[in-house]
Design a protein around this motif. Structure first.
Motif, PDB file in Angstrom:
ATOM      1  N   PHE A   1       0.827  -1.212   0.000  1.00 61.42           N
ATOM      2  CA  PHE A   1       0.000   0.000   0.000  1.00 61.42           C
ATOM      3  C   PHE A   1       0.864   1.266   0.000  1.00 61.42           C
ATOM      4  O   PHE A   1       0.436   2.312  -0.482  1.00 61.42           O
ATOM      5  CB  PHE A   1      -1.013  -0.050   1.156  1.00 61.42           C
ATOM      6  CG  PHE A   1      -1.956  -1.209   0.974  1.00 61.42           C
ATOM      7  CD1 PHE A   1      -2.941  -1.135   0.002  1.00 61.42           C
ATOM      8  CD2 PHE A   1      -1.791  -2.385   1.684  1.00 61.42           C
ATOM      9  CE1 PHE A   1      -3.776  -2.220  -0.241  1.00 61.42           C
ATOM     10  CE2 PHE A   1      -2.618  -3.471   1.461  1.00 61.42           C
ATOM     11  CZ  PHE A   1      -3.619  -3.388   0.495  1.00 61.42           C
ATOM     12  N   VAL A   2       2.096   1.145   0.521  1.00 61.30           N
ATOM     13  CA  VAL A   2       3.045   2.263   0.386  1.00 61.30           C
ATOM     14  C   VAL A   2       3.387   2.400  -1.096  1.00 61.30           C
ATOM     15  O   VAL A   2       3.435   3.510  -1.640  1.00 61.30           O
ATOM     16  CB  VAL A   2       4.327   2.030   1.234  1.00 61.30           C
ATOM     17  CG1 VAL A   2       5.336   3.141   0.980  1.00 61.30           C
ATOM     18  CG2 VAL A   2       3.999   1.946   2.716  1.00 61.30           C
TER      19      VAL A   2
ATOM     20  N   LEU B   1       1.503   1.819  -3.615  1.00 60.65           N
ATOM     21  CA  LEU B   1       0.418   2.543  -4.299  1.00 60.65           C
ATOM     22  C   LEU B   1       0.589   4.057  -4.137  1.00 60.65           C
ATOM     23  O   LEU B   1       0.356   4.830  -5.057  1.00 60.65           O
ATOM     24  CB  LEU B   1      -0.961   2.120  -3.760  1.00 60.65           C
ATOM     25  CG  LEU B   1      -1.387   0.680  -3.998  1.00 60.65           C
ATOM     26  CD1 LEU B   1      -2.862   0.502  -3.644  1.00 60.65           C
ATOM     27  CD2 LEU B   1      -1.179   0.272  -5.453  1.00 60.65           C
ATOM     28  N   GLY B   2       1.021   4.466  -2.921  1.00 56.54           N
ATOM     29  CA  GLY B   2       1.271   5.895  -2.675  1.00 56.54           C
ATOM     30  C   GLY B   2       2.391   6.399  -3.571  1.00 56.54           C
ATOM     31  O   GLY B   2       2.287   7.471  -4.174  1.00 56.54           O
TER      32      GLY B   2
ATOM     33  N   HIS C   1      -4.677   3.721  -1.075  1.00 50.04           N
ATOM     34  CA  HIS C   1      -3.524   3.951  -0.197  1.00 50.04           C
ATOM     35  C   HIS C   1      -3.973   4.644   1.099  1.00 50.04           C
ATOM     36  O   HIS C   1      -3.671   4.186   2.198  1.00 50.04           O
ATOM     37  CB  HIS C   1      -2.494   4.791  -0.957  1.00 50.04           C
ATOM     38  CG  HIS C   1      -1.439   5.425  -0.116  1.00 50.04           C
ATOM     39  ND1 HIS C   1      -0.301   4.764   0.281  1.00 50.04           N
ATOM     40  CD2 HIS C   1      -1.344   6.677   0.413  1.00 50.04           C
ATOM     41  CE1 HIS C   1       0.448   5.578   1.003  1.00 50.04           C
ATOM     42  NE2 HIS C   1      -0.164   6.746   1.103  1.00 50.04           N
TER      43      HIS C   1
ATOM     44  N   PHE D   1      -4.515   6.583  -4.877  1.00 46.21           N
ATOM     45  CA  PHE D   1      -4.287   7.277  -3.613  1.00 46.21           C
ATOM     46  C   PHE D   1      -5.453   7.095  -2.640  1.00 46.21           C
ATOM     47  O   PHE D   1      -5.276   7.163  -1.435  1.00 46.21           O
ATOM     48  CB  PHE D   1      -3.840   8.738  -3.782  1.00 46.21           C
ATOM     49  CG  PHE D   1      -4.865   9.732  -4.273  1.00 46.21           C
ATOM     50  CD1 PHE D   1      -5.962  10.085  -3.516  1.00 46.21           C
ATOM     51  CD2 PHE D   1      -4.698  10.349  -5.504  1.00 46.21           C
ATOM     52  CE1 PHE D   1      -6.884  11.016  -3.966  1.00 46.21           C
ATOM     53  CE2 PHE D   1      -5.613  11.278  -5.977  1.00 46.21           C
ATOM     54  CZ  PHE D   1      -6.721  11.613  -5.195  1.00 46.21           C
TER      55      PHE D   1
ATOM     56  N   SER E   1       1.241   6.781  -7.071  1.00 43.93           N
ATOM     57  CA  SER E   1       0.394   7.988  -7.198  1.00 43.93           C
ATOM     58  C   SER E   1       1.265   9.231  -7.302  1.00 43.93           C
ATOM     59  O   SER E   1       0.988  10.124  -8.109  1.00 43.93           O
ATOM     60  CB  SER E   1      -0.514   8.171  -5.980  1.00 43.93           C
ATOM     61  OG  SER E   1      -1.240   7.038  -5.725  1.00 43.93           O
TER      62      SER E   1
ATOM     63  N   MET F   1      -3.741   2.568   4.678  1.00 47.15           N
ATOM     64  CA  MET F   1      -2.556   2.860   5.516  1.00 47.15           C
ATOM     65  C   MET F   1      -2.992   3.162   6.954  1.00 47.15           C
ATOM     66  O   MET F   1      -3.907   3.953   7.179  1.00 47.15           O
ATOM     67  CB  MET F   1      -1.769   4.062   4.975  1.00 47.15           C
ATOM     68  CG  MET F   1      -0.957   3.810   3.718  1.00 47.15           C
ATOM     69  SD  MET F   1       0.139   2.396   3.735  1.00 47.15           S
ATOM     70  CE  MET F   1       1.318   2.787   5.004  1.00 47.15           C
TER      71      MET F   1
END
Ligand code: HEM
Length: 190
Positions: free
Chosen positions: A97-98, A100-101, A145, A142, A104, A149
């Motif tokens: 998931f980091v 994905l950030g 994410h 985002f 983005s 998170m």
């Protein structure tokens, strides 16, 4: 306020600014001035230049996102190092998931760079527009994410009723509505 709380707050602000940015972009691509909603707006509102706000919000979001992640390693309890920001799959918490950030952020950077006058001219309208379409995917990434998170970086499951996560869900709803509106406009104008 701990560094990680500041980072979380910046992430939320960036998400709101980017949501506004995408909504304004969709207004620009759907002849918003001809809609009955726009025509009913107070004259004061109609005086704003949507294109300028659209561009300005992209720059503001880029700076806020940068601050959001660059300060994370400054908090020792986060266990993040600056290397993890470049290689997110090695991050100590929620690596996918980091990632994905990070995607983005890179996508946002690409869209801002390709919109610079000289580059836009060199690319030509079609290629430039193709780069710009990336923004739709960025919005989705985002949101996922931000929703997944854990702001305390303790790998806790999502608390959907947490006020911060409610804000993420609110932005998700706005984006879905805007995407559907854009899609309907495209299919109707064919
Ligand atoms: C467009 C880009 C980005 C947006 C809009 C964004 C937004 C967000 C949001 C809304 C949260 C949840 C905050 C909360 O629930 O309080 C968050 C958390 C987090 N983000 Fe991002 N982010 C982006 C890029 C990045 C990047 C590039 C990284 C790392 C390289 C990153 C790392 C983190 C981490 C570690 C957390 C959890 C800790 C915290 O809350 O600060 N983000 N982000």
């Amino acid at each position: 306020m701990e560094t990680i709380d500041i980072s979380g707050a910046l992430g939320l602000i960036a998400m709101v600014v980017l949501t506004l940015n995408i909504v304004l972009g969709i207004m620009l691509s759907t002849a918003y001035k001809q809609t009955k909603y726009w025509q009913k707006m107070p004259t004061k509102w109609k005086a704003y230049k949507i294109i300028d706000i659209h561009n300005y919000t992209a720059y503001v979001a880029l700076v806020i996102v940068f601050l959001h992640f660059i300060i994370i390693p400054l908090d020792p309890s986060s266990k993040f190092s600056f290397i993890h920001l470049m290689f997110p799959l090695n991050a100590p918490h929620q690596p996918y998931f980091v990632l994905l950030g990070v995607i983005s952020f890179i996508a946002l950077l690409l869209v801002v760079i390709t919109t610079q006058k000289i580059i836009k001219k060199k690319l030509g309208t079609t290629t430039w527009r193709n780069f710009h379409v990336i923004s739709y995917a960025t919005g989705l990434l985002f949101i996922i994410h931000g929703l997944v998170m854990d702001p305390l970086l303790k790998d806790r499951p999502i608390d959907f009723l947490d006020p911060e996560k409610l804000l993420v869900q609110f932005c998700a709803l706005i984006l879905i509505a805007a995407f559907v509106y854009r899609w309907n406009y495209k299919t109707k104008s064919k």
